[in-house]
Scaffold this motif. Structure first.
Motif, PDB file in Angstrom:
ATOM      1  N   ALA A   1       0.832  -1.210   0.000  1.00 41.59           N
ATOM      2  CA  ALA A   1       0.000   0.000   0.000  1.00 41.59           C
ATOM      3  C   ALA A   1       0.862   1.254   0.000  1.00 41.59           C
ATOM      4  CB  ALA A   1      -0.943  -0.011   1.204  1.00 41.59           C
ATOM      5  N   GLU A   2       1.928   1.245   0.805  1.00 42.85           N
ATOM      6  CA  GLU A   2       2.831   2.395   0.832  1.00 42.85           C
ATOM      7  C   GLU A   2       3.614   2.493  -0.473  1.00 42.85           C
ATOM      8  OE1 GLU A   2       6.711   4.123   3.310  1.00 42.85           O
ATOM      9  OE2 GLU A   2       5.460   2.546   4.208  1.00 42.85           O
ATOM     10  N   CYS A   3       4.012   1.369  -0.996  1.00 37.42           N
ATOM     11  CA  CYS A   3       4.806   1.320  -2.220  1.00 37.42           C
ATOM     12  C   CYS A   3       4.101   1.990  -3.401  1.00 37.42           C
ATOM     13  CB  CYS A   3       5.126  -0.130  -2.551  1.00 37.42           C
ATOM     14  SG  CYS A   3       5.640  -0.472  -4.252  1.00 37.42           S
ATOM     15  N   ILE A   4       2.848   1.637  -3.628  1.00 39.46           N
ATOM     16  CA  ILE A   4       2.146   2.162  -4.803  1.00 39.46           C
ATOM     17  C   ILE A   4       1.200   3.303  -4.476  1.00 39.46           C
ATOM     18  CG2 ILE A   4       2.332  -0.072  -5.953  1.00 39.46           C
ATOM     19  CD1 ILE A   4      -0.664  -0.484  -5.406  1.00 39.46           C
ATOM     20  N   GLY A   5       1.063   3.622  -3.182  1.00 35.63           N
ATOM     21  CA  GLY A   5       0.207   4.741  -2.792  1.00 35.63           C
ATOM     22  C   GLY A   5      -1.266   4.481  -2.984  1.00 35.63           C
ATOM     23  N   GLU A   6      -1.688   3.228  -2.779  1.00 34.28           N
ATOM     24  CA  GLU A   6      -3.089   2.851  -2.944  1.00 34.28           C
ATOM     25  C   GLU A   6      -3.575   2.094  -1.701  1.00 34.28           C
ATOM     26  OE1 GLU A   6      -4.924   3.748  -5.390  1.00 34.28           O
ATOM     27  OE2 GLU A   6      -3.648   4.112  -7.124  1.00 34.28           O
ATOM     28  N   ALA A   7      -4.820   2.346  -1.322  1.00 37.72           N
ATOM     29  CA  ALA A   7      -5.414   1.610  -0.208  1.00 37.72           C
ATOM     30  C   ALA A   7      -5.657   0.168  -0.637  1.00 37.72           C
ATOM     31  CB  ALA A   7      -6.729   2.261   0.222  1.00 37.72           C
ATOM     32  N   PRO A   8      -5.448  -0.791   0.252  1.00 34.82           N
ATOM     33  CA  PRO A   8      -5.587  -2.200  -0.128  1.00 34.82           C
ATOM     34  C   PRO A   8      -7.017  -2.708  -0.193  1.00 34.82           C
ATOM     35  CG  PRO A   8      -4.857  -2.028   2.146  1.00 34.82           C
ATOM     36  CD  PRO A   8      -4.873  -0.628   1.602  1.00 34.82           C
ATOM     37  N   TYR A   9      -7.982  -1.890   0.283  1.00 38.90           N
ATOM     38  CA  TYR A   9      -9.366  -2.358   0.312  1.00 38.90           C
ATOM     39  C   TYR A   9     -10.306  -1.337  -0.323  1.00 38.90           C
ATOM     40  CZ  TYR A   9      -6.988  -5.419   3.549  1.00 38.90           C
ATOM     41  OH  TYR A   9      -6.085  -6.293   4.096  1.00 38.90           O
ATOM     42  N   LEU A  10     -11.432  -1.825  -0.835  1.00 38.81           N
ATOM     43  CA  LEU A  10     -12.352  -0.975  -1.582  1.00 38.81           C
ATOM     44  C   LEU A  10     -12.919   0.175  -0.766  1.00 38.81           C
ATOM     45  CD1 LEU A  10     -14.495  -3.324  -3.879  1.00 38.81           C
ATOM     46  CD2 LEU A  10     -12.824  -1.597  -4.550  1.00 38.81           C
ATOM     47  N   ASP A  11     -13.033  -0.009   0.540  1.00 42.88           N
ATOM     48  CA  ASP A  11     -13.573   1.076   1.373  1.00 42.88           C
ATOM     49  C   ASP A  11     -12.518   2.115   1.717  1.00 42.88           C
ATOM     50  OD1 ASP A  11     -12.015  -0.281   3.201  1.00 42.88           O
ATOM     51  OD2 ASP A  11     -13.644  -0.776   4.576  1.00 42.88           O
ATOM     52  N   GLY A  12     -11.318   1.971   1.172  1.00 52.66           N
ATOM     53  CA  GLY A  12     -10.258   2.949   1.396  1.00 52.66           C
ATOM     54  C   GLY A  12      -9.458   2.719   2.653  1.00 52.66           C
ATOM     55  N   TYR A  13      -9.749   1.640   3.387  1.00 51.42           N
ATOM     56  CA  TYR A  13      -9.046   1.385   4.646  1.00 51.42           C
ATOM     57  C   TYR A  13      -7.616   0.918   4.393  1.00 51.42           C
ATOM     58  CZ  TYR A  13      -7.777  -0.903   9.043  1.00 51.42           C
ATOM     59  OH  TYR A  13      -7.123  -1.283  10.194  1.00 51.42           O
ATOM     60  N   ASN A  14      -6.685   1.500   5.144  1.00 56.01           N
ATOM     61  CA  ASN A  14      -5.281   1.108   5.089  1.00 56.01           C
ATOM     62  C   ASN A  14      -4.819   0.868   6.520  1.00 56.01           C
ATOM     63  OD1 ASN A  14      -2.523   0.803   4.822  1.00 56.01           O
ATOM     64  ND2 ASN A  14      -2.239   2.566   3.477  1.00 56.01           N
ATOM     65  N   PRO A  15      -4.560  -0.380   6.899  1.00 56.76           N
ATOM     66  CA  PRO A  15      -4.214  -0.693   8.295  1.00 56.76           C
ATOM     67  C   PRO A  15      -2.935  -0.035   8.779  1.00 56.76           C
ATOM     68  CG  PRO A  15      -3.749  -2.559   6.875  1.00 56.76           C
ATOM     69  CD  PRO A  15      -4.519  -1.570   6.050  1.00 56.76           C
TER      70      PRO A  15
ATOM     71  N   SER B   1      -8.915   7.015   3.635  1.00 56.09           N
ATOM     72  CA  SER B   1      -9.768   7.460   2.532  1.00 56.09           C
ATOM     73  C   SER B   1     -11.207   7.088   2.818  1.00 56.09           C
ATOM     74  CB  SER B   1      -9.327   6.793   1.228  1.00 56.09           C
ATOM     75  OG  SER B   1     -10.230   7.040   0.197  1.00 56.09           O
ATOM     76  N   THR B   2     -12.131   7.936   2.437  1.00 54.37           N
ATOM     77  CA  THR B   2     -13.550   7.665   2.652  1.00 54.37           C
ATOM     78  C   THR B   2     -14.234   7.228   1.371  1.00 54.37           C
ATOM     79  OG1 THR B   2     -14.073   9.996   2.237  1.00 54.37           O
ATOM     80  CG2 THR B   2     -13.743   9.323   4.529  1.00 54.37           C
ATOM     81  N   ASN B   3     -13.502   7.191   0.265  1.00 56.96           N
ATOM     82  CA  ASN B   3     -14.120   6.737  -0.972  1.00 56.96           C
ATOM     83  C   ASN B   3     -13.816   5.272  -1.208  1.00 56.96           C
ATOM     84  OD1 ASN B   3     -11.478   6.624  -1.938  1.00 56.96           O
ATOM     85  ND2 ASN B   3     -11.594   8.700  -2.764  1.00 56.96           N
ATOM     86  N   THR B   4     -14.368   4.728  -2.308  1.00 53.24           N
ATOM     87  CA  THR B   4     -14.240   3.297  -2.559  1.00 53.24           C
ATOM     88  C   THR B   4     -12.985   2.923  -3.316  1.00 53.24           C
ATOM     89  OG1 THR B   4     -15.502   3.537  -4.589  1.00 53.24           O
ATOM     90  CG2 THR B   4     -16.720   3.027  -2.589  1.00 53.24           C
ATOM     91  N   GLY B   5     -12.221   3.885  -3.722  1.00 56.42           N
ATOM     92  CA  GLY B   5     -10.989   3.570  -4.435  1.00 56.42           C
ATOM     93  C   GLY B   5      -9.989   4.682  -4.259  1.00 56.42           C
ATOM     94  N   ALA B   6      -8.723   4.314  -4.253  1.00 58.92           N
ATOM     95  CA  ALA B   6      -7.692   5.333  -4.110  1.00 58.92           C
ATOM     96  C   ALA B   6      -7.488   6.034  -5.439  1.00 58.92           C
ATOM     97  CB  ALA B   6      -6.385   4.670  -3.654  1.00 58.92           C
ATOM     98  N   THR B   7      -6.657   7.073  -5.427  1.00 58.92           N
ATOM     99  CA  THR B   7      -6.426   7.835  -6.636  1.00 58.92           C
ATOM    100  C   THR B   7      -5.804   6.960  -7.709  1.00 58.92           C
ATOM    101  OG1 THR B   7      -4.270   8.507  -5.781  1.00 58.92           O
ATOM    102  CG2 THR B   7      -6.135   9.977  -5.393  1.00 58.92           C
ATOM    103  N   THR B   8      -6.065   7.320  -8.948  1.00 59.51           N
ATOM    104  CA  THR B   8      -5.606   6.506 -10.068  1.00 59.51           C
ATOM    105  C   THR B   8      -4.096   6.486 -10.159  1.00 59.51           C
ATOM    106  OG1 THR B   8      -7.607   7.052 -11.280  1.00 59.51           O
ATOM    107  CG2 THR B   8      -5.758   6.178 -12.554  1.00 59.51           C
ATOM    108  N   GLY B   9      -3.464   7.647 -10.064  1.00 62.64           N
ATOM    109  CA  GLY B   9      -2.002   7.697 -10.086  1.00 62.64           C
ATOM    110  C   GLY B   9      -1.447   7.395 -11.457  1.00 62.64           C
TER     111      GLY B   9
END
Length: 355
Positions: A258-272, A280-288
């Protein structure tokens, strides 16, 4: 005159309906392709990812090694490969433990099925969607990270061009299917070849060295995502620790995917591994931006293709494991639907006034 206007009204209504159907079908055929990642966004980072598990005993020992070293890894799990993840309490507890210890949980398909073959068989739904449901029933979250077995579905045009190999157009179908579900394809640009090096740890280190010590590569300008398998005794008991030591000795920092690519690992935006305030409060992280494809990437070999007991009841799946997403009022489909409603209402009122 009234008959003409009535006919015109019916024609407009019909064209509107067929027009929306065409828009819907076109959107379905031109959906966003899932982004493919082969390296990190920042140099000096290194990610450990694990394929084919869980497996009783070996996955738990891999978790022990990661815990001892203070490392967060990513586990790409199957539901019917080495274990029956739907019905085995022990296997489900292993995945739950990995999640609770902060590791990212991703999908490696339900049956460890080559996705090109899955498309031919019509089993994409079970291998992608159902596997997501199984994972969600265990950890309460739907994964974003996806590792295609054998890499099929993840070898981009850029990679194929760099390697001077044919590009398979079916890759776009796979990426579209995954993209519609908000998933990210995670490939690799360094390989331990651990499955092929049982009994000789130096072979795995040599394989890593081909990437880490390639001409022009250094922690100042390069990053790596590697794969290892948490289902083999020698891999978790010997190779894993040696790989960790080697990577650190070469000056790389081992981070979560998750840190490597800058994306949350889950659809709800949760990153442990991110503070609550930054979740994140959206269902997907930024496209990047898609990282550059590294020419040292190796094709993952076919591992244990025994799908185990796939005739399992789906009633055990958690009813909260829906793949649905919040309605996007800015999406083209919603806008078209709203426009259709207003058009129908307007034409109905016009027809009433004329009569």
């Amino acid at each position: 005159m009234k008959s003409f206007l009535k006919l015109a009204t019916i024609s407009l209504l019909t064209s509107q309906c067929f027009g929306n159907a065409a828009v819907k079908n076109n959107a379905k055929n031109t959906g966003t392709l899932a982004t493919v990642y082969t390296e990190c966004k920042k140099p000096g980072q290194f990610v450990l990812t694990f394929d084919d598990g869980p497996n009783a005993g070996t996955t738990e020992r891999a978790l022990n090694v990661l815990k001892k070293n203070g490392i967060i890894g990513t586990f790409f799990v199957n539901s019917a490969n080495y274990v029956d993840l739907v019905n085995s309490v022990e296997a489900r507890n292993i995945v739950k433990r990995a999640y609770e210890e902060g590791h990212d949980i991703g999908s490696h398909t339900y049956q460890h099925k080559d996705l090109f073959l899955a498309m031919e068989e019509g089993s994409l739904e079970i291998n992608v969607d159902k596997n997501n449901e199984v994972i969600s029933s265990i950890i309460g979250r739907t994964p974003v990270f996806f590792r295609p077995p054998l890499g099929n579905g993840g070898f981009t045009k850029e990679y194929c061009t760099a390697m001077n190999i044919p590009y398979d157009m079916r890759t776009e179908q796979v990426r579209q299917y995954l993209g519609e579900r908000g998933m990210k394809v995670i490939m690799w640009n360094a390989d331990t070849q651990d499955w092929n090096n049982k009994g000789n740890v130096q072979n795995s280190i040599n394989e890593l060295a081909k990437s880490l010590n390639a001409i022009g590569k250094s922690p100042q300008n390069s990053s790596f995502i590697t794969l290892i398998h948490d289902v083999h005794d020698y891999s978790v008991d010997v190779i894993l620790q040696q790989v960790i030591d080697y990577v650190k000795q070469n000056g790389y920092q081992i981070v979560s995917l998750a840190e490597c690519i800058g994306e949350a690992p889950y659809l709800d935006g949760y990153n442990p591994n991110q503070s609550t305030a930054n979740q994140s409060t959206n269902t997907g992280a930024t496209t990047g931006t898609m990282p550059t494809v590294n020419s040292n990437i190796n094709t993952e070999p076919g591992m244990n293709m025994n799908v185990g007991n796939t005739n399992t009841a789906t009633s055990t799946l958690n009813s909260n494991s829906s793949l649905g997403k919040p309605i996007d009022l800015e999406s083209a489909s919603i806008k078209n639907f709203i426009n259709s409603i207003f058009t129908v209402i307007f034409l109905a009122l016009l027809n009433t006034l004329l009569y």
